[in-house]
Design an enzyme around this catalytic site. Structure first.
Site, short mmCIF file in Angstrom:
data_model
loop_
_atom_site.label_atom_id
_atom_site.label_comp_id
_atom_site.label_asym_id
_atom_site.label_seq_id
_atom_site.Cartn_x
_atom_site.Cartn_y
_atom_site.Cartn_z
N GLU A 145 62.18 61.22 60.14
CA GLU A 145 62.98 62.53 60.36
C GLU A 145 64.19 62.15 60.59
OE1 GLU A 145 60.82 63.97 64.13
OE2 GLU A 145 58.98 64.64 62.94
N SER A 150 62.26 54.00 61.69
CA SER A 150 61.72 52.88 61.74
C SER A 150 60.80 53.17 63.02
CB SER A 150 62.65 51.77 62.16
OG SER A 150 63.50 51.48 61.34
N THR A 176 60.63 61.70 49.58
CA THR A 176 60.43 61.32 48.08
C THR A 176 59.72 62.41 47.45
OG1 THR A 176 60.65 59.13 48.33
CG2 THR A 176 59.61 59.83 46.25
N GLU A 258 51.14 50.32 50.72
CA GLU A 258 52.72 50.84 50.06
C GLU A 258 53.32 49.51 50.25
OE1 GLU A 258 54.78 53.50 52.50
OE2 GLU A 258 56.45 53.59 51.19
N ARG A 259 53.26 48.71 51.24
CA ARG A 259 54.12 47.36 51.03
C ARG A 259 53.75 46.39 50.10
NH1 ARG A 259 54.04 48.02 57.78
NH2 ARG A 259 55.58 49.49 57.52
N GLY A 380 59.35 50.58 55.42
CA GLY A 380 59.60 49.43 56.50
C GLY A 380 60.75 48.39 56.11
C1 LIG Z 1 65.26 56.86 48.69
C2 LIG Z 1 64.46 56.80 50.01
C3 LIG Z 1 63.10 57.41 49.79
C4 LIG Z 1 62.32 57.50 50.87
N1 LIG Z 1 61.08 58.00 51.02
C5 LIG Z 1 60.33 58.45 52.12
C6 LIG Z 1 59.08 59.43 52.08
O1 LIG Z 1 58.76 59.70 50.85
N2 LIG Z 1 58.70 59.77 53.19
C7 LIG Z 1 58.96 59.36 54.26
O2 LIG Z 1 58.63 59.73 55.50
N3 LIG Z 1 60.22 58.66 54.62
C8 LIG Z 1 60.90 58.23 53.20
N4 LIG Z 1 62.00 57.18 53.50
C9 LIG Z 1 62.42 56.85 54.68
C10 LIG Z 1 62.36 55.27 55.05
O3 LIG Z 1 61.02 55.29 55.37
C11 LIG Z 1 63.34 55.23 55.97
O4 LIG Z 1 64.79 55.38 55.78
C12 LIG Z 1 63.04 53.95 56.91
O5 LIG Z 1 61.99 53.96 57.53
C13 LIG Z 1 64.24 53.51 57.97
O6 LIG Z 1 64.33 54.55 58.64
P1 LIG Z 1 66.11 55.19 58.99
O7 LIG Z 1 66.68 55.17 57.84
O8 LIG Z 1 65.87 55.99 60.03
O9 LIG Z 1 66.83 53.73 59.63
P2 LIG Z 1 66.61 53.68 61.30
O10 LIG Z 1 65.47 53.34 62.05
O11 LIG Z 1 67.41 54.37 62.01
O12 LIG Z 1 67.14 52.07 61.20
C14 LIG Z 1 68.78 51.77 60.73
C15 LIG Z 1 68.72 50.36 60.51
O13 LIG Z 1 68.52 49.70 61.80
C16 LIG Z 1 67.34 48.74 61.83
N5 LIG Z 1 66.82 48.79 63.13
C17 LIG Z 1 66.08 49.67 63.62
N6 LIG Z 1 65.47 49.45 64.75
C18 LIG Z 1 65.40 48.29 64.82
C19 LIG Z 1 64.94 47.20 65.87
N7 LIG Z 1 64.17 47.55 66.91
N8 LIG Z 1 65.55 45.86 65.70
C20 LIG Z 1 66.36 45.52 64.62
N9 LIG Z 1 66.83 46.30 63.76
C21 LIG Z 1 66.51 47.80 63.60
C22 LIG Z 1 66.63 49.17 60.68
O14 LIG Z 1 66.31 48.06 60.15
C23 LIG Z 1 67.87 49.60 59.79
O15 LIG Z 1 68.45 48.50 59.28
C24 LIG Z 1 62.72 57.25 52.37
C25 LIG Z 1 64.14 56.48 52.40
C26 LIG Z 1 64.74 56.20 51.31
C27 LIG Z 1 66.07 55.86 51.18
#
Ligand SMILES: Cc1cc2nc3c(=O)[nH]c(=O)nc-3n(C[C@H](O)[C@H](O)[C@H](O)COP(=O)(O)OP(=O)(O)OC[C@H]3O[C@@H](n4cnc5c(N)ncnc54)[C@H](O)[C@@H]3O)c2cc1C
Length: 395
Positions: A145, A150, A176, A258-259, A380
């Site tokens: 969302e 994460s 996606t 997935e991983r 992840g």
């Molecule tokens: C091309 C693409 C396709 C995707 N497809 C899907 C999909 O089909 N379905 C779906 O549900 N999602 C999808 N995603 C989303 C993806 O799973 C998320 O982008 C990912 O889980 C990270 O969440 P975020 O982008 O909100 O980053 P955030 O959670 O905001 O994190 C930002 C940064 O902070 C770091 N971080 C966060 N928390 C911590 C912590 N506690 N300690 C240290 N570092 C931390 C993270 O590692 C990251 O580097 C997609 C993303 C991309 C880019």
């Protein structure tokens, strides 16, 4: 694909022999390679530039058996004799295209469908799985969302019971296939705060109240990505996947496979980088000799091979453990980090070796370079994977 004659740096020659792969894996690789080279490779640049894989490619992949590989026969798939190593072969052959966006588009059901088959009702399985595996229907997975990536347990998209339906309000991000999918397996909040309040719902993305907005991104162009809004969307109660409150467990189970899949694809993409960079280094001449005759360049290629071989060994060991019934969560997390960092290193070095040619659109290495970050973030992120592994290891 490159036109070079076969050498020690061909994709196949670069793959260390596997003690886990036999005749059936070789046969699947040959058959799948013929399909990929005939039906996909000639179009990948065009599809990537267009940001779209035509539906016909899905139905061809369905008819060939690519979409149904590993899924139960009763829903039109085939799983007899298909093990984790056939899965690795599938990831490798798709990665060999050097167009991760095409794979992400075609194989999106690989994350959207498993929760339905694992915990969905029989009626839902019969309704959704066969058309998805034929390539006639597409299903995404919608968890992330705008304010919860994460931290999956923090999602706020709400599903309120109303008679025998749910009414959905909220938003999903970075989904996606979100523009083109017919359905999404969607994480919603049916209960209180935290992981225990999350459920999975099958949502018709053409329903009233669903708005989808396309998102432009660095790589994976052939695979559309969407922001999705739900505004009083009515979902029948029969489309609850599993029981209320079971969503988080379903999501986590999905992540493990997935991983493994992402690690297989990233490792094979790194191998593509070696193939193209080594091929280039053997032809391109600078200062009176081949690039490969400069020690600095030779060492870059050797280090790429060293890292890919180590990652492949780790990948196969994890796959072997999973096949034996284990769920080695910490190692699957660390493997994903290992694979994305191997890919990052190889994409960088390959682009560097190819110079300006590696920066030009339409080549495998240039596309792969733009796909590095999605491997390090999606499914992840590296930071989250390391933290989860550390906690699993008791820290
Ligand atoms: C091309 C693409 C396709 C995707 N497809 C899907 C999909 O089909 N379905 C779906 O549900 N999602 C999808 N995603 C989303 C993806 O799973 C998320 O982008 C990912 O889980 C990270 O969440 P975020 O982008 O909100 O980053 P955030 O959670 O905001 O994190 C930002 C940064 O902070 C770091 N971080 C966060 N928390 C911590 C912590 N506690 N300690 C240290 N570092 C931390 C993270 O590692 C990251 O580097 C997609 C993303 C991309 C880019």
């Amino acid at each position: 694909m490159t036109n070079r004659q076969s050498s020690a740096f061909d994709f196949d020659a670069l793959r260390p022999p596997s003690p886990f792969m036999g005749e059936t894996h070789r046969a699947w690789r040959e058959s799948l390679r013929r399909f990929v080279e005939r039906e996909l490779v000639p179009h990948v640049t065009e599809w990537d530039e267009a940001g779209h894989v035509p539906r016909e490619a899905f139905t061809k992949a369905g008819a060939f058996g690519l979409l149904g590989a590993s899924y139960p026969e009763e829903y039109g798939g085939w799983s007899e004799g298909y093990d984790r190593f056939h899965g690795i072969v599938t990831s490798e052959e798709l990665a060999r295209m050097g167009a991760g966006g095409v794979s992400a588009a075609l194989m999106v059901h690989g994350i959207g469908l498993p929760p339905i088959l694992a915990i969905g009702s029989d009626e839902m399985k019969q309704r959704i799985a066969p058309p998805v595996l034929r390539g006639e229907m597409q299903i995404s997975l919608a968890i992330t969302e705008p304010d919860a990536g994460s931290d999956v347990a923090a999602i706020t998209t709400r599903a309120e019971r109303s008679g025998d339906c749910y009414v959905i309000n909220g938003a999903k991000m970075y989904i996606t296939g979100g523009m083109t999918s017919h359905h999404a397996t969607t994480a919603v909040r049916t209960g209180g705060a935290g992981a225990g309040g999350i459920s999975l719902l099958l949502i018709d993305l053409n329903a009233k109240g669903v708005t989808r907005t396309p998102l432009k991104k660095q790589g994976w162009w052939a695979s559309d990505t969407a922001a999705i809004h739900f505004d009083d969307v009515v979902v029948p109660g029969r489309d609850l996947i599993g029981a209320e409150g079971q969503g988080f467990a379903g999501i986590m189970r999905n992540f493990n496979s997935e991983r493994l899949g992402m690690a297989s694809g990233a490792t094979a993409s790194a191998r593509v980088c070696i193939e193209d960079a080594a091929g280039w280094a053997q032809q391109r001449r600078t200062f009176g000799q081949r690039l490969a005759d400069h020690q600095v360049i030779r060492h870059k290629i050797a280090e790429m091979a060293q890292r890919v071989n180590a990652t492949t060994a780790y990948l196969e060991h994890c796959a072997w453990r999973v096949m034996g019934g284990e769920t080695p969560v910490a190692d699957l997390c660390l493997l994903k980090v290992q694979a994305s960092q191997t890919l990052e290193f190889c994409a960088r070095e390959a682009t560097q070796i190819m110079g300006g040619a590696g920066y030009m659109r339409g080549s495998r290495v240039e596309r792969i370079y733009r796909e590095v970050r999605v491997n390090a973030i999606g499914g992840g992120s590296e930071e989250i994977m390391r933290d989860l592994a550390a906690r699993q290891l008791g820290l």
